[in-house]
Design a protein around this motif. Sequence first.
Motif, PDB file in Angstrom:
ATOM      1  N   GLN A   1      81.771  33.593 123.132  1.00 23.47           N
ATOM      2  CA  GLN A   1      80.837  34.585 122.601  1.00 23.47           C
ATOM      3  C   GLN A   1      79.616  33.903 121.986  1.00 23.47           C
ATOM      4  OE1 GLN A   1      82.586  37.217 119.709  1.00 23.47           O
ATOM      5  NE2 GLN A   1      80.967  38.736 119.955  1.00 23.47           N
ATOM      6  N   ARG A   2      79.845  32.865 121.208  1.00 27.11           N
ATOM      7  CA  ARG A   2      78.752  32.139 120.556  1.00 27.11           C
ATOM      8  C   ARG A   2      77.808  31.506 121.578  1.00 27.11           C
ATOM      9  NH1 ARG A   2      81.855  29.454 117.743  1.00 27.11           N
ATOM     10  NH2 ARG A   2      81.910  27.508 118.894  1.00 27.11           N
ATOM     11  N   GLU A   3      78.369  31.000 122.673  1.00 25.29           N
ATOM     12  CA  GLU A   3      77.564  30.328 123.706  1.00 25.29           C
ATOM     13  C   GLU A   3      77.082  31.300 124.793  1.00 25.29           C
ATOM     14  OE1 GLU A   3      76.476  27.370 123.449  1.00 25.29           O
ATOM     15  OE2 GLU A   3      77.762  26.599 121.851  1.00 25.29           O
ATOM     16  N   ARG A   4      77.475  32.567 124.662  1.00 27.50           N
ATOM     17  CA  ARG A   4      77.092  33.608 125.630  1.00 27.50           C
ATOM     18  C   ARG A   4      77.553  33.258 127.043  1.00 27.50           C
ATOM     19  NH1 ARG A   4      72.836  32.263 122.858  1.00 27.50           N
ATOM     20  NH2 ARG A   4      71.580  31.618 124.622  1.00 27.50           N
TER      21      ARG A   4
ATOM     22  N   SER B   1      72.246  19.501 121.519  1.00 28.28           N
ATOM     23  CA  SER B   1      73.375  20.285 121.044  1.00 28.28           C
ATOM     24  C   SER B   1      74.671  19.534 121.320  1.00 28.28           C
ATOM     25  CB  SER B   1      73.394  21.656 121.728  1.00 28.28           C
ATOM     26  OG  SER B   1      73.531  21.492 123.118  1.00 28.28           O
ATOM     27  N   GLN B   2      75.739  20.071 120.819  1.00 28.67           N
ATOM     28  CA  GLN B   2      77.063  19.463 120.986  1.00 28.67           C
ATOM     29  C   GLN B   2      77.778  20.167 122.133  1.00 28.67           C
ATOM     30  OE1 GLN B   2      79.165  19.751 117.298  1.00 28.67           O
ATOM     31  NE2 GLN B   2      80.665  18.207 117.853  1.00 28.67           N
ATOM     32  N   PRO B   3      78.521  19.450 122.958  1.00 24.96           N
ATOM     33  CA  PRO B   3      79.318  20.133 123.981  1.00 24.96           C
ATOM     34  C   PRO B   3      80.335  21.055 123.312  1.00 24.96           C
ATOM     35  CG  PRO B   3      79.688  17.737 124.031  1.00 24.96           C
ATOM     36  CD  PRO B   3      78.718  18.006 122.954  1.00 24.96           C
ATOM     37  N   THR B   4      80.675  22.145 124.003  1.00 21.31           N
ATOM     38  CA  THR B   4      81.552  23.156 123.407  1.00 21.31           C
ATOM     39  C   THR B   4      82.746  23.432 124.307  1.00 21.31           C
ATOM     40  OG1 THR B   4      79.623  24.193 122.370  1.00 21.31           O
ATOM     41  CG2 THR B   4      81.620  25.517 122.495  1.00 21.31           C
TER      42      THR B   4
ATOM     43  N   THR C   1      75.931  19.753 127.124  1.00 22.34           N
ATOM     44  CA  THR C   1      74.649  19.937 126.444  1.00 22.34           C
ATOM     45  C   THR C   1      73.523  20.338 127.383  1.00 22.34           C
ATOM     46  OG1 THR C   1      74.100  17.591 126.640  1.00 22.34           O
ATOM     47  CG2 THR C   1      75.260  18.282 124.647  1.00 22.34           C
ATOM     48  N   ASP C   2      73.702  20.098 128.680  1.00 23.05           N
ATOM     49  CA  ASP C   2      72.671  20.483 129.644  1.00 23.05           C
ATOM     50  C   ASP C   2      72.964  21.833 130.295  1.00 23.05           C
ATOM     51  OD1 ASP C   2      74.773  19.877 131.308  1.00 23.05           O
ATOM     52  OD2 ASP C   2      73.695  18.392 132.494  1.00 23.05           O
ATOM     53  N   GLY C   3      73.998  22.524 129.821  1.00 22.79           N
ATOM     54  CA  GLY C   3      74.351  23.828 130.354  1.00 22.79           C
ATOM     55  C   GLY C   3      75.356  23.791 131.494  1.00 22.79           C
TER      56      GLY C   3
ATOM     57  N   VAL D   1      80.535  34.104 129.906  1.00 20.66           N
ATOM     58  CA  VAL D   1      81.558  35.095 130.276  1.00 20.66           C
ATOM     59  C   VAL D   1      82.662  34.419 131.099  1.00 20.66           C
ATOM     60  CG1 VAL D   1      79.981  37.068 130.151  1.00 20.66           C
ATOM     61  CG2 VAL D   1      80.263  35.848 132.313  1.00 20.66           C
ATOM     62  N   LYS D   2      83.803  35.074 131.112  1.00 27.14           N
ATOM     63  CA  LYS D   2      84.972  34.560 131.819  1.00 27.14           C
ATOM     64  C   LYS D   2      84.649  34.245 133.288  1.00 27.14           C
ATOM     65  CE  LYS D   2      89.700  35.990 132.837  1.00 27.14           C
ATOM     66  NZ  LYS D   2      90.710  37.052 132.651  1.00 27.14           N
ATOM     67  N   ALA D   3      83.850  35.086 133.930  1.00 30.25           N
ATOM     68  CA  ALA D   3      83.508  34.891 135.347  1.00 30.25           C
ATOM     69  C   ALA D   3      82.806  33.547 135.583  1.00 30.25           C
ATOM     70  CB  ALA D   3      82.626  36.035 135.842  1.00 30.25           C
ATOM     71  N   GLU D   4      81.994  33.104 134.623  1.00 33.69           N
ATOM     72  CA  GLU D   4      81.315  31.815 134.774  1.00 33.69           C
ATOM     73  C   GLU D   4      82.306  30.657 134.695  1.00 33.69           C
ATOM     74  OE1 GLU D   4      76.966  32.103 132.906  1.00 33.69           O
ATOM     75  OE2 GLU D   4      78.518  32.928 131.570  1.00 33.69           O
ATOM     76  N   ILE D   5      83.266  30.776 133.815  1.00 32.65           N
ATOM     77  CA  ILE D   5      84.294  29.740 133.685  1.00 32.65           C
ATOM     78  C   ILE D   5      85.145  29.703 134.951  1.00 32.65           C
ATOM     79  CG2 ILE D   5      86.336  29.020 132.385  1.00 32.65           C
ATOM     80  CD1 ILE D   5      84.970  30.228 129.884  1.00 32.65           C
ATOM     81  N   LEU D   6      85.526  30.874 135.426  1.00 30.09           N
ATOM     82  CA  LEU D   6      86.323  30.935 136.661  1.00 30.09           C
ATOM     83  C   LEU D   6      85.554  30.346 137.844  1.00 30.09           C
ATOM     84  CD1 LEU D   6      87.923  34.482 136.258  1.00 30.09           C
ATOM     85  CD2 LEU D   6      89.043  32.242 135.987  1.00 30.09           C
ATOM     86  N   ALA D   7      84.259  30.603 137.913  1.00 31.72           N
ATOM     87  CA  ALA D   7      83.440  30.044 138.995  1.00 31.72           C
ATOM     88  C   ALA D   7      83.419  28.521 138.920  1.00 31.72           C
ATOM     89  CB  ALA D   7      82.023  30.603 138.934  1.00 31.72           C
ATOM     90  N   ALA D   8      83.309  27.983 137.707  1.00 31.03           N
ATOM     91  CA  ALA D   8      83.309  26.524 137.529  1.00 31.03           C
ATOM     92  C   ALA D   8      84.649  25.931 137.960  1.00 31.03           C
ATOM     93  CB  ALA D   8      83.007  26.166 136.072  1.00 31.03           C
TER      94      ALA D   8
END
Length: 166
Positions: free
Chosen positions: A109-112, A92-95, A140-142, A114-121
């Motif tokens: 939304q397309r990649e499922r 897949s392509q990085p998003t 691409t590896d999640g 949530v904001k909390a995951e981005i904030l954790a990163a």
Amino acid sequence: MHPIMHTIVVGILSYLVLIIVLRVSGKRTLSKWNAFDFVTTIALGSILATALTSTQVSLAQSATAFIVIALLQFAITFTSVRSRGILKLIKSQPTLLLFKGQYCDDAMQRERVVKAEILAAIREKGMADVEQVYAVVLETDGAFSVIGNAGEHDSALEGVEGLSKR
């Protein structure tokens, strides 16, 4: 041969063959997983499990199956480096999920995601302010890549889905 003795002997030998095949097939086999790598790993595990539990499958058949899977992976990855179409098929392509402090809601939304995951990163990278984050990319590896500082060019973001819309 008694089934338990078969499991012990074939298990040890199959395990050694698998280790050899993985070492010979290179680092790519053991790299961070995308869907293609995941399928390959599951197939290798399934072959090993069958070798361990089935008296109907010989060590030679198991070793051949390990080699076939490793060769298929090599052939596909070799081809994907040379063919953009094959690369798109297996990887897949990085998003882009966040850009210049702004969330990319459609991509999230397309990649499922949530904001909390981005904030954790972002927190994992030792950053406290979303506004200071230049970009967050779902690789691409999640995994999430967090880029804190913008350079003169966005060269590391080349090929990231969603960047051209920004």
